[in-house]
Design an enzyme around this catalytic site. Structure first.
Site, PDB file in Angstrom:
ATOM      1  N   TYR A 176       0.842  -1.202   0.000  1.00 38.17           N
ATOM      2  CA  TYR A 176       0.000   0.000   0.000  1.00 38.17           C
ATOM      3  C   TYR A 176       0.874   1.247   0.000  1.00 38.17           C
ATOM      4  O   TYR A 176       0.594   2.212  -0.706  1.00 38.17           O
ATOM      5  CB  TYR A 176      -0.933   0.025   1.216  1.00 38.17           C
ATOM      6  CG  TYR A 176      -1.945   1.136   1.115  1.00 38.17           C
ATOM      7  CD1 TYR A 176      -3.176   0.915   0.493  1.00 38.17           C
ATOM      8  CD2 TYR A 176      -1.662   2.418   1.575  1.00 38.17           C
ATOM      9  CE1 TYR A 176      -4.095   1.935   0.353  1.00 38.17           C
ATOM     10  CE2 TYR A 176      -2.574   3.454   1.441  1.00 38.17           C
ATOM     11  CZ  TYR A 176      -3.790   3.203   0.832  1.00 38.17           C
ATOM     12  OH  TYR A 176      -4.701   4.223   0.685  1.00 38.17           O
TER      13      TYR A 176
ATOM     14  N   PHE B  72      -7.985  20.872 -24.808  1.00 40.02           N
ATOM     15  CA  PHE B  72      -8.284  19.441 -24.825  1.00 40.02           C
ATOM     16  C   PHE B  72      -9.467  19.221 -23.897  1.00 40.02           C
ATOM     17  O   PHE B  72      -9.595  19.900 -22.877  1.00 40.02           O
ATOM     18  CB  PHE B  72      -7.082  18.580 -24.412  1.00 40.02           C
ATOM     19  CG  PHE B  72      -7.403  17.115 -24.544  1.00 40.02           C
ATOM     20  CD1 PHE B  72      -7.464  16.523 -25.788  1.00 40.02           C
ATOM     21  CD2 PHE B  72      -7.704  16.351 -23.427  1.00 40.02           C
ATOM     22  CE1 PHE B  72      -7.827  15.186 -25.923  1.00 40.02           C
ATOM     23  CE2 PHE B  72      -8.062  15.011 -23.557  1.00 40.02           C
ATOM     24  CZ  PHE B  72      -8.121  14.426 -24.813  1.00 40.02           C
ATOM     25  N   THR B  73     -10.309  18.257 -24.250  1.00 42.03           N
ATOM     26  CA  THR B  73     -11.611  18.089 -23.572  1.00 42.03           C
ATOM     27  C   THR B  73     -11.500  18.014 -22.051  1.00 42.03           C
ATOM     28  O   THR B  73     -12.065  18.840 -21.335  1.00 42.03           O
ATOM     29  CB  THR B  73     -12.304  16.827 -24.112  1.00 42.03           C
ATOM     30  OG1 THR B  73     -11.403  15.717 -23.996  1.00 42.03           O
ATOM     31  CG2 THR B  73     -12.686  17.006 -25.571  1.00 42.03           C
TER      32      THR B  73
ATOM     33  N   ASP C 159       1.136  19.666 -21.100  1.00 41.25           N
ATOM     34  CA  ASP C 159       0.360  18.449 -21.282  1.00 41.25           C
ATOM     35  C   ASP C 159       1.285  17.560 -22.100  1.00 41.25           C
ATOM     36  O   ASP C 159       1.397  17.687 -23.314  1.00 41.25           O
ATOM     37  CB  ASP C 159      -0.938  18.761 -22.024  1.00 41.25           C
ATOM     38  CG  ASP C 159      -1.788  17.516 -22.217  1.00 41.25           C
ATOM     39  OD1 ASP C 159      -1.245  16.398 -22.124  1.00 41.25           O
ATOM     40  OD2 ASP C 159      -2.997  17.663 -22.480  1.00 41.25           O
TER      41      ASP C 159
ATOM     42  N   LYS D 137      -0.692   7.036 -23.464  1.00 40.02           N
ATOM     43  CA  LYS D 137      -0.236   7.483 -24.793  1.00 40.02           C
ATOM     44  C   LYS D 137       1.246   7.128 -24.950  1.00 40.02           C
ATOM     45  O   LYS D 137       1.574   5.958 -24.998  1.00 40.02           O
ATOM     46  CB  LYS D 137      -0.474   8.984 -24.950  1.00 40.02           C
ATOM     47  CG  LYS D 137      -1.787   9.492 -24.353  1.00 40.02           C
ATOM     48  CD  LYS D 137      -3.019   9.146 -25.139  1.00 40.02           C
ATOM     49  CE  LYS D 137      -4.341   9.469 -24.438  1.00 40.02           C
ATOM     50  NZ  LYS D 137      -4.559  10.792 -23.966  1.00 40.02           N
TER      51      LYS D 137
ATOM     52  N   ARG E  99     -14.183  14.500 -33.802  1.00 41.34           N
ATOM     53  CA  ARG E  99     -13.533  15.629 -33.151  1.00 41.34           C
ATOM     54  C   ARG E  99     -14.039  16.879 -33.860  1.00 41.34           C
ATOM     55  O   ARG E  99     -13.410  17.387 -34.788  1.00 41.34           O
ATOM     56  CB  ARG E  99     -12.005  15.524 -33.243  1.00 41.34           C
ATOM     57  CG  ARG E  99     -11.385  14.621 -32.181  1.00 41.34           C
ATOM     58  CD  ARG E  99     -11.705  15.097 -30.786  1.00 41.34           C
ATOM     59  NE  ARG E  99     -11.094  14.331 -29.706  1.00 41.34           N
ATOM     60  CZ  ARG E  99     -11.739  13.997 -28.584  1.00 41.34           C
ATOM     61  NH1 ARG E  99     -13.011  14.284 -28.429  1.00 41.34           N
ATOM     62  NH2 ARG E  99     -11.119  13.363 -27.619  1.00 41.34           N
TER      63      ARG E  99
ATOM     64  N   PHE F  32     -19.577  14.075 -25.951  1.00 41.94           N
ATOM     65  CA  PHE F  32     -19.220  13.197 -27.069  1.00 41.94           C
ATOM     66  C   PHE F  32     -19.111  11.735 -26.659  1.00 41.94           C
ATOM     67  O   PHE F  32     -19.306  10.838 -27.466  1.00 41.94           O
ATOM     68  CB  PHE F  32     -17.913  13.661 -27.735  1.00 41.94           C
ATOM     69  CG  PHE F  32     -16.740  13.708 -26.783  1.00 41.94           C
ATOM     70  CD1 PHE F  32     -16.542  14.810 -25.975  1.00 41.94           C
ATOM     71  CD2 PHE F  32     -15.862  12.651 -26.696  1.00 41.94           C
ATOM     72  CE1 PHE F  32     -15.472  14.859 -25.086  1.00 41.94           C
ATOM     73  CE2 PHE F  32     -14.784  12.686 -25.818  1.00 41.94           C
ATOM     74  CZ  PHE F  32     -14.599  13.796 -25.002  1.00 41.94           C
TER      75      PHE F  32
END
Ligand SMILES: *Cc1c(COP(=O)(O)O)cnc(C)c1O
Length: 469
Positions: A83, A135-136, A226, A269, A393, A460
């Site tokens: 943990y 970005f969303t 980002d 990513k 998009r 979306f």
């Protein structure tokens, strides 16, 4: 004109090939047209609502769809599921410090977890956050914490016909004007994305990043990256800035990150894993606050929503992701698909970006109004034709203006074919190109959609539609 088989290495006469061979395979599902008609109607013409068993080639996203290497699978067995104080956390922390150069690491379950913590830590109601395109999830968390988002990307980013090489660049004049207007103390940080997802995976140049650093430093404003696709961005810098032609991607990445104060990361990513993320910073005060907040939303600061084994696989994946041969093959595959479409005159965003091909749905369907959802329509048509899954998009992703309640009408109305890393072969890319061509040939008979269900947040993902006409 380079041949289709050499465009990964324009100067080389020989073909490129993936720098790996395949050790395990996963069968694909084929469907009939009749099955697909039923499946897409059941999904409300939203590809996010399809069952993956009804999908043949899945280009919905490159997020979490990566194929891991044998080394990463071996790393899974080294999971230390304590943990607190997992060995894997310290390995990941050391890896991020060495590869990205940031001092402190707060692990999260994925990128949006990091965005939530960064936004809650730095943003107060009335603040303004500039970014090189939205970005969303990033903008959601900024607005949810009371900030107004300002797009300061260069105009070329919004122009699908421009072949500018660094469409992800920040427009310094727009940024400076905003600083003058709202004052620096109302800007908690500038959010710089590399590459810019919503512009089509377009890169930002090293010179531009350095210039943004100089400008913001004069006003005492920090920069948070980002960094979800910053390694892909580094390949573009290597290719397009002659100053970096011989520099390894790993070095370019490190210099690029040195102009930021920290980063949010989606491990799904660049880092070549299926789940995970992190927030990193060089600022001990931000770290202190973030390390405290993470226990509320994600978990203790040495796991943050990830299993020990996931952190270990990510540490290995990060090292693999900065290898030049990996990144050249990753982007080479995207370019191969793009070259096929280009030969057939199919309209898409150029230059070809890092993680996918962004079809220009307005140019496919000039007879549709944006409120008939051209990009959503094209994604549904592509699925119907072939079982290939793409993503909208455009106006659906852009959502509604929080003040007026009207649809935001983005200039870009795109259908994204996103290529998962190390998953599909060149033959799959041939099949995809042929399916897109078929949809292009049938474009005049297409009638568009209307929205029949609209969720409140990030619509979306779950919106439902019906065919018009
Ligand atoms: C995917 C993504 C995110 C969010 O990351 P998740 O892991 O999906 O939460 C943020 N920014 C960009 C540019 C992304 O592509």
């Amino acid at each position: 004109m380079p041949s289709l088989h050499t465009m990964g290495q324009q100067q080389d006469r020989r073909s490129w090939a993936e720098p790996y061979k395949i050790k395990a395979v996963e069968p694909l599902h084929m469907t009939t047209r009749e099955q697909r008609e039923r499946a897409i109607a059941d999904a409300g013409y939203n590809t996010f609502l399809l069952h993956s068993r009804d999908v043949y080639i899945d280009l919905l996203t490159d997020s979490g769809t990566n194929a891991m290497s044998d080394r990463q699978w071996a790393a899974i067995m080294l999971g230390d599921e304590a943990y607190a104080g997992s060995e894997n956390f310290y390995h990941l922390e050391k890896t991020v410090r060495e590869v990205y150069g940031f001092k402190y690491l707060v692990p999260t379950h994925q990128g949006r977890g990091a965005e939530n913590i960064l936004s809650s830590t730095l943003i107060r109601p009335g603040h303004h956050v500039p970014g090189n395109m939205y970005f969303t999830t990033t903008r959601y968390h900024q607005e949810a914490n009371g900030a107004t988002f300002h797009d300061v990307v260069v105009d070329e980013a919004h122009d699908t016909s421009s072949d500018f090489e660094f469409k992800g660049n920040v427009d310094l004049a727009k940024l400076e004007r905003l600083i003058d207007e709202v004052r620096a103390d109302q800007i908690p940080y500038v959010c710089v994305a590399a590459t810019v997802n919503m512009a089509g995976g377009q890169p930002i140049s090293m010179d531009n990043m350095r210039a943004v650093r100089e400008l913001t430093a004069r006003h005492g404003i920090p920069i948070y990256l980002d960094a979800t696709r910053a390694v892909e961005n580094a390949l573009f810098i290597q290719e397009r800035d002659e100053h970096y032609a011989g520099t390894p991607i790993a070095e370019i990445l490190k210099e690029f990150c040195s102009y930021a104060d920290g980063a949010t990361m989606s491990g799904k990513k660049d880092p070549l894993v299926n789940i995970g993320g992190w927030l990193s910073t060089n600022d001990p005060d931000v770290y202190e606050e973030a390390r405290n907040l993470v226990v509320v939303y994600e978990g203790l600061h040495t796991y943050g929503g990830m299993a020990g084994r996931d952190m270990e696989a990510m540490a290995v994946g990060i090292r693999e992701s900065v290898r030049d041969d990996h990144m050249k093959s990753r982007i080479g595959q995207v370019r191969y698909l793009g070259m096929l479409l280009e030969e057939w005159g199919i309209p898409f965003v150029k230059p070809i970006g890092g993680h996918g091909i962004f079809l220009d749905a307005r140019a496919f369907y000039p007879h549709l109004d944006q409120e008939q959802f051209p990009a959503q329509t094209l994604a549904a048509e592509l699925y119907l034709d072939s079982g290939i899954r793409a993503m909208e998009r455009g106006i659906v992703s852009a959502g509604r203006d929080p003040v007026t309640g009207e649809h935001r009408r983005p200039k870009l109305e795109l259908t994204r074919l996103t290529i998962p890393r190390r998953v599909y072969t060149q033959a799959h890319m041939d099949v995809v190109a042929e399916a897109v061509k078929e949809c292009f040939d049938q474009r005049e008979s297409v009638k568009g959609l209307r929205m029949v269900y609209e969720p409140k947040y990030l619509r979306f993902f779950q919106a439902r539609f019906e065919p018009l006409g």
